[in-house]
Each structure stands twice: as structure tokens, then as C-alpha cells.
Design a protein around this motif. Structure first.
Motif, PDB file in Angstrom:
ATOM      1  N   MET A 275       0.838  -1.170   0.000  1.00 23.20           N
ATOM      2  CA  MET A 275       0.000   0.000   0.000  1.00 23.20           C
ATOM      3  C   MET A 275       0.893   1.247   0.000  1.00 23.20           C
ATOM      4  SD  MET A 275      -3.179   1.081   2.431  1.00 23.20           S
ATOM      5  CE  MET A 275      -2.410   1.074   4.010  1.00 23.20           C
ATOM      6  N   THR A 276       0.572   2.224  -0.840  1.00 23.77           N
ATOM      7  CA  THR A 276       1.320   3.464  -0.937  1.00 23.77           C
ATOM      8  C   THR A 276       0.684   4.506  -0.023  1.00 23.77           C
ATOM      9  OG1 THR A 276       1.882   2.997  -3.224  1.00 23.77           O
ATOM     10  CG2 THR A 276       2.123   5.263  -2.492  1.00 23.77           C
ATOM     11  N   GLU A 277       1.514   5.134   0.793  1.00 28.71           N
ATOM     12  CA  GLU A 277       1.025   6.177   1.694  1.00 28.71           C
ATOM     13  C   GLU A 277       1.000   7.504   0.964  1.00 28.71           C
ATOM     14  OE1 GLU A 277       2.383   8.279   5.837  1.00 28.71           O
ATOM     15  OE2 GLU A 277       2.938   6.206   5.489  1.00 28.71           O
ATOM     16  N   MET A 278      -0.094   8.237   1.100  1.00 27.94           N
ATOM     17  CA  MET A 278      -0.232   9.549   0.465  1.00 27.94           C
ATOM     18  C   MET A 278       0.222  10.623   1.438  1.00 27.94           C
ATOM     19  SD  MET A 278      -1.419   8.834  -2.508  1.00 27.94           S
ATOM     20  CE  MET A 278      -2.150  10.307  -3.155  1.00 27.94           C
ATOM     21  N   GLN A 279       0.883  11.647   0.906  1.00 25.82           N
ATOM     22  CA  GLN A 279       1.344  12.774   1.712  1.00 25.82           C
ATOM     23  C   GLN A 279       0.701  14.051   1.181  1.00 25.82           C
ATOM     24  OE1 GLN A 279       3.544  12.413   4.316  1.00 25.82           O
ATOM     25  NE2 GLN A 279       3.536  10.230   3.938  1.00 25.82           N
ATOM     26  N   ASP A 280       0.322  14.938   2.076  1.00 23.73           N
ATOM     27  CA  ASP A 280      -0.164  16.255   1.670  1.00 23.73           C
ATOM     28  C   ASP A 280       1.033  17.112   1.291  1.00 23.73           C
ATOM     29  OD1 ASP A 280      -2.877  15.819   2.056  1.00 23.73           O
ATOM     30  OD2 ASP A 280      -2.805  16.452   4.153  1.00 23.73           O
TER      31      ASP A 280
ATOM     32  N   GLU B 230       3.667  17.645   4.584  1.00 23.05           N
ATOM     33  CA  GLU B 230       3.236  17.218   5.918  1.00 23.05           C
ATOM     34  C   GLU B 230       3.717  18.176   7.009  1.00 23.05           C
ATOM     35  OE1 GLU B 230       1.222  14.489   6.876  1.00 23.05           O
ATOM     36  OE2 GLU B 230       0.783  14.491   4.741  1.00 23.05           O
TER      37      GLU B 230
END
Length: 91
Positions: free
Chosen positions: A1-6, A34
Motif C-alpha cells: 500500500m502506498t502512503e499519500m502525503q499532503d 506534511e
């Protein structure tokens, strides 16, 4: 799973440059990932074969003199920053 970053960015300023060959302007861009802020100074607006284009800040390699990008951004972020910088530079 790929983590999304703002990730957000803001062009803080674009300064036109005269008498520097293909270099037409330099920009300062604030990038926030982040909550961590990174300031990119010396984002280049240069005259290319097809009009103005945007390049990452560069530095000169101390041993061989090549100009290299000072920062490598993901293409989607680099393209978004370039579009905003060029819009301001041309406006």
C-alpha cells in the motif's frame, strides 16, 4: 500500500533577469510536505526552443564543472510548480 502525503506549494516571488542569456527570471518557491517547509531558491525560467520553460535550481559540480539539479522533485510536483512559476513570469 502506498502512503499519500499532503504537499502544498506557493510561489513567493519571481524576479526578472536581464542580460543573462537564456535565463529570463528566478523564482522562490515554498514547498510544504506534511507540515515541513522547504524553500527552493533559484528556480530558473529559461528561454527554450519552444518558449519559456522552468528548471530546478542548479549547482556546479566541483570536480568536473557540470551544472546539476540541486533538487529532484516527483514529476507531478515539478510540473505543477513549473506551470505556476511560468504563469507568474509571463503575467
Amino acid at each position: 500500500m502506498t502512503e499519500m502525503q499532503d504537499v502544498r506549494f506557493e510561489v513567493l516571488g519571481v524576479e526578472r533577469v536581464a542580460g543573462a542569456g537564456k535565463l529570463k527570471a528566478l523564482a522562490v518557491v515554498l514547498v510544504e510536505v506534511e507540515g515541513v517547509q522547504i524553500t527552493l531558491q533559484g528556480v530558473q525560467v529559461v528561454q527554450g526552443a519552444d518558449g519559456l520553460c522552468c528548471r530546478a535550481p542548479t549547482f556546479r559540480h566541483p570536480r568536473d564543472g557540470r551544472w546539476l539539479p540541486a533538487v529532484a522533485l516527483p514529476p507531478v510536483l515539478a510540473d505543477a510548480i513549473a506551470a505556476e512559476v511560468l504563469e507568474i513570469a509571463q503575467g
